[in-house]
Enzyme design. Sequence first.
Site, PDB file in Angstrom:
ATOM      1  N   GLN A  23      12.000 -20.568   1.804  1.00 53.03           N
ATOM      2  CA  GLN A  23      13.072 -21.374   2.394  1.00 53.03           C
ATOM      3  C   GLN A  23      13.037 -22.735   1.696  1.00 53.03           C
ATOM      4  OE1 GLN A  23      12.588 -22.615   6.470  1.00 53.03           O
ATOM      5  NE2 GLN A  23      14.801 -22.868   6.810  1.00 53.03           N
ATOM      6  N   TYR A  71       5.900 -17.097  14.988  1.00 50.65           N
ATOM      7  CA  TYR A  71       5.715 -18.435  14.416  1.00 50.65           C
ATOM      8  C   TYR A  71       4.269 -18.611  13.951  1.00 50.65           C
ATOM      9  CZ  TYR A  71      10.280 -19.281  16.378  1.00 50.65           C
ATOM     10  OH  TYR A  71      11.621 -19.190  16.656  1.00 50.65           O
ATOM     11  N   TYR A  83     -36.251 -16.578 -10.636  1.00 45.83           N
ATOM     12  CA  TYR A  83     -35.169 -16.920 -11.567  1.00 45.83           C
ATOM     13  C   TYR A  83     -35.757 -17.591 -12.797  1.00 45.83           C
ATOM     14  CZ  TYR A  83     -30.679 -18.928 -13.114  1.00 45.83           C
ATOM     15  OH  TYR A  83     -29.557 -19.276 -13.825  1.00 45.83           O
ATOM     16  N   ARG A 108       3.206 -34.195  11.661  1.00 42.80           N
ATOM     17  CA  ARG A 108       2.378 -34.810  12.697  1.00 42.80           C
ATOM     18  C   ARG A 108       0.904 -34.430  12.568  1.00 42.80           C
ATOM     19  NH1 ARG A 108       5.869 -33.460  17.966  1.00 42.80           N
ATOM     20  NH2 ARG A 108       6.769 -31.907  16.555  1.00 42.80           N
ATOM     21  N   LYS A 160     -34.101 -14.773   0.764  1.00 42.85           N
ATOM     22  CA  LYS A 160     -32.860 -14.293   0.154  1.00 42.85           C
ATOM     23  C   LYS A 160     -33.134 -12.947  -0.497  1.00 42.85           C
ATOM     24  CE  LYS A 160     -31.584 -14.826  -3.859  1.00 42.85           C
ATOM     25  NZ  LYS A 160     -31.519 -13.954  -5.077  1.00 42.85           N
ATOM     26  N   ARG A 199     -55.927 -20.632 -11.152  1.00 49.30           N
ATOM     27  CA  ARG A 199     -55.683 -22.066 -11.029  1.00 49.30           C
ATOM     28  C   ARG A 199     -56.642 -22.798 -11.955  1.00 49.30           C
ATOM     29  NH1 ARG A 199     -57.573 -21.240  -4.946  1.00 49.30           N
ATOM     30  NH2 ARG A 199     -59.825 -21.375  -5.154  1.00 49.30           N
ATOM     31  N   LEU A 213       7.649 -17.351  10.786  1.00 48.20           N
ATOM     32  CA  LEU A 213       8.156 -18.615  10.256  1.00 48.20           C
ATOM     33  C   LEU A 213       6.989 -19.564   9.988  1.00 48.20           C
ATOM     34  CD1 LEU A 213      11.337 -19.140  12.465  1.00 48.20           C
ATOM     35  CD2 LEU A 213      10.992 -17.690  10.451  1.00 48.20           C
ATOM     36  N   ALA A 214       6.847 -19.973   8.720  1.00 46.94           N
ATOM     37  CA  ALA A 214       5.701 -20.801   8.325  1.00 46.94           C
ATOM     38  C   ALA A 214       6.095 -21.811   7.257  1.00 46.94           C
ATOM     39  CB  ALA A 214       4.570 -19.907   7.798  1.00 46.94           C
TER      40      ALA A 214
END
Length: 454
Positions: A73, A100, A385, A15, A349, A438, A8-9
């Site tokens: 429901q 529940y 990237y 509240r 990553k 550089r 049941l949900a």
Amino acid sequence: MTTDIVILAAGQGSRMKSSLPKVLHAVAGKPMVKHVLDQARHIDEAKLHVVIGHGAELLEKALSEEQLMFVLQEEQLGTGHAVAQALPNVDPEGITLILYGDVPLTRSETMQQLVSIAAQGNLGLLTVHLQNPSGYGRIIRNQDNHVVAIVEQKDASDEQLKVTEVNTGIMAVPTGLLLAWLPELSSNNAQGEYYLTDIIAMAADQGVFIETQHPGCEQEVQGVNNRVQLAELERWYQLQQAQTLMLDGATLADPARVDVRGKVTVAGDVVIDVNVVFEGNVVLERGVIIEPNCIIKNSVIGENTRIKANTMIEDADIGSDCDVGPFARIRPGTQLATGAKVGNFVETKKAIIGEGSKINHLSYVGDAIIGKNTNIGAGTITCNYDGVNKSLTQIGDQVFIGSNSALVAPVKIGSGATVGAGSTITKEVAESQLAVARVKQTNLSNWQRPVKKS
């Protein structure tokens, strides 16, 4: 025998003071209704039905990958009415277990006990004894101590209110009996609702034995109606996780300040300091030390590795004898071999970092393969990237990358090579070569420094 599990949900959960359906609020990082579903799946031959109402679209979206049937429901007319909405889809020869969505910590073992009772033709009812039973329906027993009714608090007499055994709402019933009883329910009560609990009196009147079971602890059947109760259940749950970690061989600096939002497997002699959060599936091998304020998600940490303070690790494989952090961010796809070091304010990553290699500080290494005993100087980045595609940087064994270098992928640097500090590398560097890329320094004499205008 088929077990239809009706969860049941449909309630609004006003509240909670939230636009999110109550059952989607999380305990240990997982929606309450997901906890219920995960435990229910342990029941053999189970078919899952979730009764939805308020926030139906949000629930359907959140549970879209689950194997279950949604039942709408449209009007919330009580628990009996809610269960009735699912009856057209159940096996009349089977068993119906009623759960529940806002009671998240009921164990599958408890559920199975109720199902086994119903399989014998009886009604299995989960009850609990509370010191303060206020708000709960009371279990009414006869002189033979058999359950004969459940009386909701608003309908109870002064004598009935003294009863401390209360209804949890969780029960298992032979479905054929449920099909006969639910159409007989009445809304003639203080709430004007169709109480599921009224079937207890029907069962008693018809001689169906009502066998009660009790949960292992009160929190197993504790429902959530507001955020205070949610927080209380969260802290209780986390304390159980902390106790499990300690029994499995981990030392916790403060069991009240570790959060497990998934599953953590530990070997012996693991040390976990305060404010550590684990998410998903985490494995900590023997001798691992986790310093304060770390977040570790879906990762394996190898033997005798130290994760220093304020480090975040996600979907990574950290080898043994590694040193990570402080303030490191290890992103998905990172693999550290034995003895590798990733220092403060370093982000990785999809980086494979070889045995004994070091990225000590202030660097970004993404989409890279780094060999053994290589040193990456401070401020180095792999430029992986180009605005459209990601490319790979390959660095061999015993390479020295000087500080503040930019390695523009795709690029390869051979074993034994050295890259001078401040270089921007766009071409392959062969083995043992020195690469310096550089702008030539120019010093000007008699240069007039700008002055502030009057």
